[in-house]
Enzyme design. Structure first.
Site: not given
Ligand code: SAH
Length: 216
Positions: A63
């Protein structure tokens, strides 16, 4: 320049966050301390302290720093809190949270991302973070409750099974809206009287998808 001043790129980074309205000194200091350049792809290191989201493996993104700082500020963390994050991605948001609180559990649906985030956090000595491979939208019932919950992938609605894991006095923050396009960062507070809901700012996140990803 004295030796205890941060390098210029980090001073600019701080300035940009302040200009956009981040005012919590503890959050600002933590944003300065966590080395974002070690959470992005090696080819993007030069861009690590710009205020933009960047691509990571599995088609996901780390992000934008402003959004990380803003969500962290809105969580009003205390040192005693247990925090749940859905969407570990690179582990960067979890690292920021871990410096401000007791314990962080972060859940990721891609094994490759979960393994990389875990290894990175261990190497950098963020010992109070646990990275779990799993579906954050469908967690086993024995996980929780938490003082704070942060969802870092877009949900069309806030999952009831996350709200249920929130302590009284707890705060949950999530980007709510369509998977493609703009979502509204939404904050729920659980009080003795029930749930209070507040809509904050517009954001863009990758979608939260069901199930553990089949790809490695
Ligand atoms: N917080 C992260 C960025 C998040 S991007 C950072 O600091 O880098 C969103 C992430 O959520 C992605 O890696 C994606 O694979 C994950 N995601 C999406 N749906 C999800 C779910 N149902 N359970 C766990 N992770 C999930």
């Amino acid at each position: 320049m004295t030796s205890n001043q941060p390098p210029p790129e980090k001073m600019m980074f701080q300035l940009a966050l302040r200009r956009r309205g981040i005012s919590d000194q503890t959050v600002l200091r933590t944003m300065e301390e966590v080395p974002r350049d070690l959470f992005v792809e090696a080819s993007d290191r030069d861009a690590a302290y710009r205020d933009s989201a960047l691509p990571i493996a599995c088609g996901q993104t780390i992000s934008q720093p402003f959004v990380v700082a803003y969500m962290t500020e809105q969580l009003q963390l205390q040192k005693s809190h247990r925090v749940l994050e859905i969407g570990a991605g690179s582990g960067y948001q979890a690292a920021v949270l871990s410096r401000l609180t007791r314990e962080v559990l972060t859940v990721e649906r891609y094994r490759k991302l979960a393994d990389a985030a875990r290894a990175r956090l261990e190497k950098l000595d963020y010992h109070n973070v646990e990275v779990m491979l799993g579906d954050g939208l469908n967690l086993p019932p024995n996980i929780g409750p938490f003082d704070r919950i942060i969802v870092t992938a877009a949900v069309e609605q806030i999952p009831e099974n996350l709200v249920e894991r929130l302590e009284v006095g707890g705060i949950l923050i999530a980007p709510v809206g369509p998977h493609q396009g703009v979502q509204t960062l939404t904050r729920l507070s659980r009080t003795e009287a029930g749930i209070e809901r507040r809509e904050l700012v517009e954001v863009r996140f990758v979608p939260a998808l069901p199930g553990v990803a089949r790809e490695l």
